[in-house]
Design a protein around this motif. Structure first.
Motif, PDB file in Angstrom:
ATOM      1  N   GLY A  65       0.825  -1.286  -0.111  1.00  0.00           N
ATOM      2  CA  GLY A  65       0.112   0.060   0.091  1.00  0.00           C
ATOM      3  C   GLY A  65       0.827   1.252  -0.214  1.00  0.00           C
ATOM      4  O   GLY A  65       0.123   2.238  -0.154  1.00  0.00           O
ATOM      5  N   VAL A  66       2.234   1.186   0.391  1.00  0.00           N
ATOM      6  CA  VAL A  66       3.067   2.352   0.377  1.00  0.00           C
ATOM      7  C   VAL A  66       3.196   2.694  -1.172  1.00  0.00           C
ATOM      8  O   VAL A  66       3.846   1.750  -1.968  1.00  0.00           O
ATOM      9  CB  VAL A  66       4.242   2.207   1.273  1.00  0.00           C
ATOM     10  N   PRO A  67       3.114   3.753  -1.515  1.00  0.00           N
ATOM     11  CA  PRO A  67       3.383   3.939  -3.040  1.00  0.00           C
ATOM     12  C   PRO A  67       5.006   4.014  -3.421  1.00  0.00           C
ATOM     13  O   PRO A  67       5.772   4.355  -2.542  1.00  0.00           O
ATOM     14  CB  PRO A  67       3.036   5.471  -3.322  1.00  0.00           C
ATOM     15  N   ASP A  68       5.451   3.486  -4.623  1.00  0.00           N
ATOM     16  CA  ASP A  68       6.595   3.552  -5.008  1.00  0.00           C
ATOM     17  C   ASP A  68       7.444   4.884  -5.003  1.00  0.00           C
ATOM     18  O   ASP A  68       8.591   5.084  -4.624  1.00  0.00           O
ATOM     19  CB  ASP A  68       7.027   2.892  -6.465  1.00  0.00           C
ATOM     20  N   SER A  69       6.833   5.721  -5.354  1.00  0.00           N
ATOM     21  CA  SER A  69       7.128   7.266  -5.358  1.00  0.00           C
ATOM     22  C   SER A  69       8.099   7.390  -3.799  1.00  0.00           C
ATOM     23  O   SER A  69       8.502   8.318  -4.090  1.00  0.00           O
ATOM     24  CB  SER A  69       5.984   8.175  -5.692  1.00  0.00           C
ATOM     25  N   LEU A  70       7.162   7.014  -2.790  1.00  0.00           N
ATOM     26  CA  LEU A  70       7.888   7.414  -1.621  1.00  0.00           C
ATOM     27  C   LEU A  70       9.201   7.083  -1.532  1.00  0.00           C
ATOM     28  O   LEU A  70      10.097   7.950  -0.890  1.00  0.00           O
ATOM     29  CB  LEU A  70       6.956   6.883  -0.519  1.00  0.00           C
ATOM     30  N   VAL A  71       9.452   5.963  -1.825  1.00  0.00           N
ATOM     31  CA  VAL A  71      10.802   5.076  -1.832  1.00  0.00           C
ATOM     32  C   VAL A  71      11.712   5.979  -2.986  1.00  0.00           C
ATOM     33  O   VAL A  71      12.985   6.273  -2.402  1.00  0.00           O
ATOM     34  CB  VAL A  71      10.825   3.546  -2.115  1.00  0.00           C
ATOM     35  N   HIS A  72      11.137   6.258  -4.368  1.00  0.00           N
ATOM     36  CA  HIS A  72      12.008   7.046  -5.096  1.00  0.00           C
ATOM     37  C   HIS A  72      12.558   8.298  -4.661  1.00  0.00           C
ATOM     38  O   HIS A  72      13.690   8.821  -4.730  1.00  0.00           O
ATOM     39  CB  HIS A  72      11.321   6.944  -6.335  1.00  0.00           C
ATOM     40  N   ARG A  73      11.440   9.110  -3.910  1.00  0.00           N
ATOM     41  CA  ARG A  73      11.632  10.428  -3.177  1.00  0.00           C
ATOM     42  C   ARG A  73      12.917  10.478  -2.593  1.00  0.00           C
ATOM     43  O   ARG A  73      13.672  11.081  -2.339  1.00  0.00           O
ATOM     44  CB  ARG A  73      10.575  10.842  -2.577  1.00  0.00           C
ATOM     45  N   GLN A  74      13.036   9.160  -1.686  1.00  0.00           N
ATOM     46  CA  GLN A  74      13.906   9.227  -0.511  1.00  0.00           C
ATOM     47  C   GLN A  74      15.339   8.693  -1.333  1.00  0.00           C
ATOM     48  O   GLN A  74      16.593   9.449  -1.147  1.00  0.00           O
ATOM     49  CB  GLN A  74      13.849   7.910   0.503  1.00  0.00           C
ATOM     50  N   ARG A  75      15.354   7.998  -2.405  1.00  0.00           N
ATOM     51  CA  ARG A  75      16.430   7.403  -3.107  1.00  0.00           C
ATOM     52  C   ARG A  75      17.200   8.587  -3.755  1.00  0.00           C
ATOM     53  O   ARG A  75      18.399   8.673  -3.699  1.00  0.00           O
ATOM     54  CB  ARG A  75      16.011   6.446  -3.821  1.00  0.00           C
ATOM     55  N   LEU A  76      16.388   9.296  -4.478  1.00  0.00           N
ATOM     56  CA  LEU A  76      17.030  10.397  -5.275  1.00  0.00           C
ATOM     57  C   LEU A  76      17.560  11.552  -4.666  1.00  0.00           C
ATOM     58  O   LEU A  76      18.249  12.369  -4.928  1.00  0.00           O
ATOM     59  CB  LEU A  76      15.788  11.004  -6.212  1.00  0.00           C
ATOM     60  N   GLY A  77      17.105  11.378  -2.964  1.00  0.00           N
ATOM     61  CA  GLY A  77      17.732  12.457  -2.337  1.00  0.00           C
ATOM     62  C   GLY A  77      19.063  12.001  -1.794  1.00  0.00           C
ATOM     63  O   GLY A  77      19.880  12.775  -1.313  1.00  0.00           O
ATOM     64  N   VAL A  78      19.766  10.945  -2.215  1.00  0.00           N
ATOM     65  CA  VAL A  78      21.074  10.492  -1.729  1.00  0.00           C
ATOM     66  C   VAL A  78      21.765  10.981  -2.720  1.00  0.00           C
ATOM     67  O   VAL A  78      21.778  10.799  -3.942  1.00  0.00           O
ATOM     68  CB  VAL A  78      21.152   9.188  -1.607  1.00  0.00           C
ATOM     69  N   THR A  79      23.001  11.644  -2.315  1.00  0.00           N
ATOM     70  CA  THR A  79      24.115  12.160  -2.990  1.00  0.00           C
ATOM     71  C   THR A  79      25.387  11.368  -2.859  1.00  0.00           C
ATOM     72  O   THR A  79      25.493  10.371  -1.742  1.00  0.00           O
ATOM     73  CB  THR A  79      24.429  13.511  -2.795  1.00  0.00           C
ATOM     74  N   ALA A  80      26.362  11.435  -3.797  1.00  0.00           N
ATOM     75  CA  ALA A  80      27.807  10.727  -3.364  1.00  0.00           C
ATOM     76  C   ALA A  80      28.205  11.235  -1.893  1.00  0.00           C
ATOM     77  O   ALA A  80      29.218  10.316  -1.617  1.00  0.00           O
ATOM     78  CB  ALA A  80      28.473  10.915  -4.440  1.00  0.00           C
ATOM     79  N   GLU A  81      28.079  12.175  -1.662  1.00  0.00           N
ATOM     80  CA  GLU A  81      28.819  12.656  -0.426  1.00  0.00           C
ATOM     81  C   GLU A  81      28.063  12.105   0.805  1.00  0.00           C
ATOM     82  O   GLU A  81      28.594  12.185   1.795  1.00  0.00           O
ATOM     83  CB  GLU A  81      28.647  14.045  -0.202  1.00  0.00           C
ATOM     84  N   ASN A  82      26.725  11.505   0.723  1.00  0.00           N
ATOM     85  CA  ASN A  82      25.962  10.685   1.818  1.00  0.00           C
ATOM     86  C   ASN A  82      26.605   9.763   2.449  1.00  0.00           C
ATOM     87  O   ASN A  82      27.444   8.831   1.590  1.00  0.00           O
ATOM     88  CB  ASN A  82      24.824  10.557   1.481  1.00  0.00           C
ATOM     89  N   VAL A  83      26.962   9.603   3.752  1.00  0.00           N
ATOM     90  CA  VAL A  83      27.325   8.170   4.427  1.00  0.00           C
ATOM     91  C   VAL A  83      26.532   7.015   3.891  1.00  0.00           C
ATOM     92  O   VAL A  83      25.422   7.048   4.044  1.00  0.00           O
ATOM     93  CB  VAL A  83      27.563   8.580   5.906  1.00  0.00           C
ATOM     94  N   ALA A  84      27.127   6.036   3.348  1.00  0.00           N
ATOM     95  CA  ALA A  84      26.487   4.785   2.908  1.00  0.00           C
ATOM     96  C   ALA A  84      26.471   3.482   4.032  1.00  0.00           C
ATOM     97  O   ALA A  84      25.401   2.903   4.389  1.00  0.00           O
ATOM     98  CB  ALA A  84      26.928   4.364   1.724  1.00  0.00           C
ATOM     99  N   THR A  85      27.476   3.677   4.622  1.00  0.00           N
ATOM    100  CA  THR A  85      27.815   2.376   5.780  1.00  0.00           C
ATOM    101  C   THR A  85      28.918   2.912   6.706  1.00  0.00           C
ATOM    102  O   THR A  85      29.777   3.782   6.354  1.00  0.00           O
ATOM    103  CB  THR A  85      28.071   1.184   5.000  1.00  0.00           C
ATOM    104  N   VAL A  86      28.896   2.498   8.129  1.00  0.00           N
ATOM    105  CA  VAL A  86      29.765   2.664   8.834  1.00  0.00           C
ATOM    106  C   VAL A  86      30.352   1.246   9.208  1.00  0.00           C
ATOM    107  O   VAL A  86      29.869   0.114   9.657  1.00  0.00           O
ATOM    108  CB  VAL A  86      29.271   3.204  10.260  1.00  0.00           C
ATOM    109  N   VAL A  87      31.569   1.065   8.570  1.00  0.00           N
ATOM    110  CA  VAL A  87      32.294  -0.318   8.796  1.00  0.00           C
ATOM    111  C   VAL A  87      33.528  -0.061   9.648  1.00  0.00           C
ATOM    112  O   VAL A  87      34.166   0.595   9.627  1.00  0.00           O
ATOM    113  CB  VAL A  87      32.889  -0.791   7.341  1.00  0.00           C
TER     114      VAL A  87
END
Length: 609
Positions: A164-186
């Motif tokens: 029931g959650v629209p795909d657009s909500l995920v895409h909105r979050q995903r497209l806000g991620v840039t190369a400068e954002n932290v992806a993981t803490v290893v």
């Protein structure tokens, strides 16, 4: 300070988040097989196309949003290497969350430290034991709101929550991620103290993966051959395994997962999956080699195997010299001898790895030159590399077609390697991290003007190939003032088929000594071939014939060093160093200080008057 730089990759710099490549591939090539998975313990692999995997990731991402995971939240992943880890990685990156890998062997105190420092809002675990480990410390973790268990099918439950959650909500979050954002803490392996969390951005991992694909893409791809595929068995909590995953997804390669790093688990998986290339660690290559040699000896073909080994090494050496412009390559007689062993030995060994492997990249720890030459001579081109958590895995690797086995190669595209005046290896470029989580002092000590001081000792040759000689903190200084980097000496002792591990000691002592463990399978084979029955572990240690055999291995290793640097005494131990004892890191590196403390009495007896 001597340095060497490799040209930057030809492609544009990475943009956006790591999940973008998954959605782009599914849009461009929906039928491309992206992964393969096994159900239960069977050997049958079920293919997963790019579009199917995207849909699974999207459905799980919507469920994660429903469970309260938000952009920038940190979620811990505590599991062995399996399909669901990759699924959760990309689902969490799709909503802009940050993943925190935790080794499945971590203690409750280590888990508490990592989850508290990262302020993780949830933790994915594999089984009941892991759930109990996290549960034992959750009272000290106020931010932790969920523990999700894979063996209780949390994947399906979370996915169901997202209906029931629209795909657009995920895409909105995903497209806000840039190369400068932290992806993981290893977290680092903690060989010299408490592990530190490395902040790796989407750009760090993407740049490092693209450098690998740019420099070694032709090794992975074979025109007219099957789709490139790899079997991922390295721990995904370790940056090396994580980089293989990211590079494979970005490169459109097929990935399979195996949970156990043991020959009993890996060899059947290699045979059924039939990968085209592998990312290895020396531990696995060593086990495969010794198992093949033992099998040959038990079949009465030990002399044939040894002759074939020597020819493989000679052939690979001649081929290496030709590639470097220093020789004509294998001559007619050597080519004929090499061809004579192709069907009887080499082809059979390649079949052990599935029969389709064209190349292997090896890292994680030092690989002996002769072992590398052997596998290359068998027809499995080996590319040794070097990297750390702080460099998003490989920062150097042997160039395609121009290997110098025994070195860890040249800087990957866009990276620079330098040797400081004290011999420390410094690096910059391609995937070097931005700092440690909550440790500005450690960050300031490690990073200077874009350079990262690795803590490793090494040298650069005239062609820019790096050789690692040890760790700065591992250097032994005897009471007479003699300095010794122990790694090379330990590797020489470990070259003996009976020896599993070797730890050289001697700090503030009058001479150098060693603690040595034996390989159980090799020991059983040795006892059998010497007409001996099985011995209990303690009887093994006092066996004079066995002790004399190991003495020969030590004597052979000592020929490479001066008298002051040689091993004067050694102690055989009743069991191998392992992770459960806290004597190895999860990536199978020696925890030197822990071993010295654990076997303190044995060490004292080595120096008793």
């Amino acid at each position: 300070m001597r340095e060497f730089t490799s040209p930057a990759p030809a492609g544009p710099p990475a943009r956006g988040g790591l999940a973008d490549s998954l959605y782009d591939t599914a849009e461009r090539s929906p039928g491309l097989v992206q992964l393969a998975r096994r159900s239960g313990s069977g050997e049958e692999w079920h293919e997963v196309t790019a579009s199917v995997f995207r849909d699974e990731v999207m459905a799980l991402a919507k469920g994660l949003l429903t469970r309260g995971v938000r952009y920038g939240d940190r979620v811990a992943l505590m599991s062995r290497t399996r399909y669901e880890w990759t699924l959760f990685d990309y689902a969490l990156w799709s909503v802009g969350a940050i993943t925190v890998p935790v080794y499945p062997t971590a203690s409750a105190e280590q888990v508490r430290w990592i989850l508290a420092e990262t302020q993780a809002v949830a933790c994915l675990v594999e089984d009941e034991d892991h759930a109990m480990t996290v549960g034992a410390v959750c009272d000290a973790l106020p931010e932790l709101t969920g523990i999700w268990q894979l063996d209780r099918d949390c994947t399906a439950a979370i996915t169901e929550d997202g209906r029931g959650v629209p795909d657009s909500l995920v895409h909105r979050q995903r497209l806000g991620v840039t190369a400068e954002n932290v992806a993981t803490v290893v977290y680092t392996s903690g060989t010299t103290g408490r592990p530190k969390g490395c902040l790796l951005t989407h750009g760090d991992l993407a740049t490092a993966a693209d450098a690998l694909l740019d420099g070694w893409g032709d090794v992975f791809r074979d025109t007219g051959g099957p789709q490139p595929s790899t079997l991922l068995f390295l721990p995904l909590a370790h940056v090396y395994g994580r980089m293989v995953q990211v590079a494979a997804v970005r490169g459109g390669f097929r990935i399979g997962h195996v949970a156990e790093v043991s020959t009993d688990s890996l060899l059947p998986a290699f045979a059924s999956y039939r990968p085209t290339f592998l990312h290895m660690v020396p531990y696995v290559l060593d086990k495969v080699f010794h198992q093949a040699r033992r099998a040959a000896e038990e079949a009465g073909r030990g002399e044939l195997f040894e002759q074939a080994r020597q020819v493989a090494v000679e052939w690979a050496t001649a081929r290496e010299q030709r590639a470097l412009g220093r020789g004509p390559g294998p001559g007619p007689k050597l080519r004929l001898r090499h061809l004579a062993y192709e069907r009887t030995v080499y082809q059979r060994l390649r079949a052990v790895l599935g029969g389709r492997v064209r190349g292997m990249m090896c890292g994680g720890s030092s690989l002996g030159r002769e072992l590398g030459l052997f596998f290359t001579g068998v027809g499995l081109d080996l590319y040794e590399g070097y990297g750390l958590t702080e460099t998003s895995a490989a920062i150097t690797a042997n160039p395609a077609g121009r290997q110098k086995l025994g070195t860890v190669g040249r800087p990957v595209p866009g990276a620079t390697v330098a040797i400081a005046d004290d011999g420390e290896v410094w690096v910059r470029g391609a995937g070097v991290f931005g700092g440690y989580l909550n440790h500005p002092h450690c960050t300031a000590e490690s990073l200077f003007d874009g350079w990262f001081g690795t803590g490793d000792l090494g040298s650069l040759d005239e062609d820019g190939y790096l050789t690692i000689t040890g760790r700065k903190k591992d250097v032994i200084v005897t009471s007479s003032g003699k300095n010794l980097a122990p790694t090379a000496l330990e590797e020489r002792v470990q070259a003996h088929p009976l020896v599993s591990q070797c730890l050289v000691v001697g700090d503030d002592r009058p001479y150098v000594a060693a603690l040595i463990t034996l390989d159980p399978a090799a020991l059983a084979h040795w006892l059998k071939t010497h007409g001996r029955g099985q011995l209990d572990p303690w009887a093994v240690l006092s066996d004079e014939e066995l002790h004399a055999e190991i003495q020969r291995a030590v004597a052979a290793a000592n020929t490479a060093v001066s008298r002051a640097e040689s091993i004067r005494a050694f102690r055989l131990l009743p069991r191998e160093f392992d992770v459960d004892q806290g004597l190895l890191t999860p990536s199978l590196k020696l925890r030197r200080s822990a071993i010295v403390a654990y076997y303190g009495q044995d060490i004292e007896e080595l120096y008793a008057p």
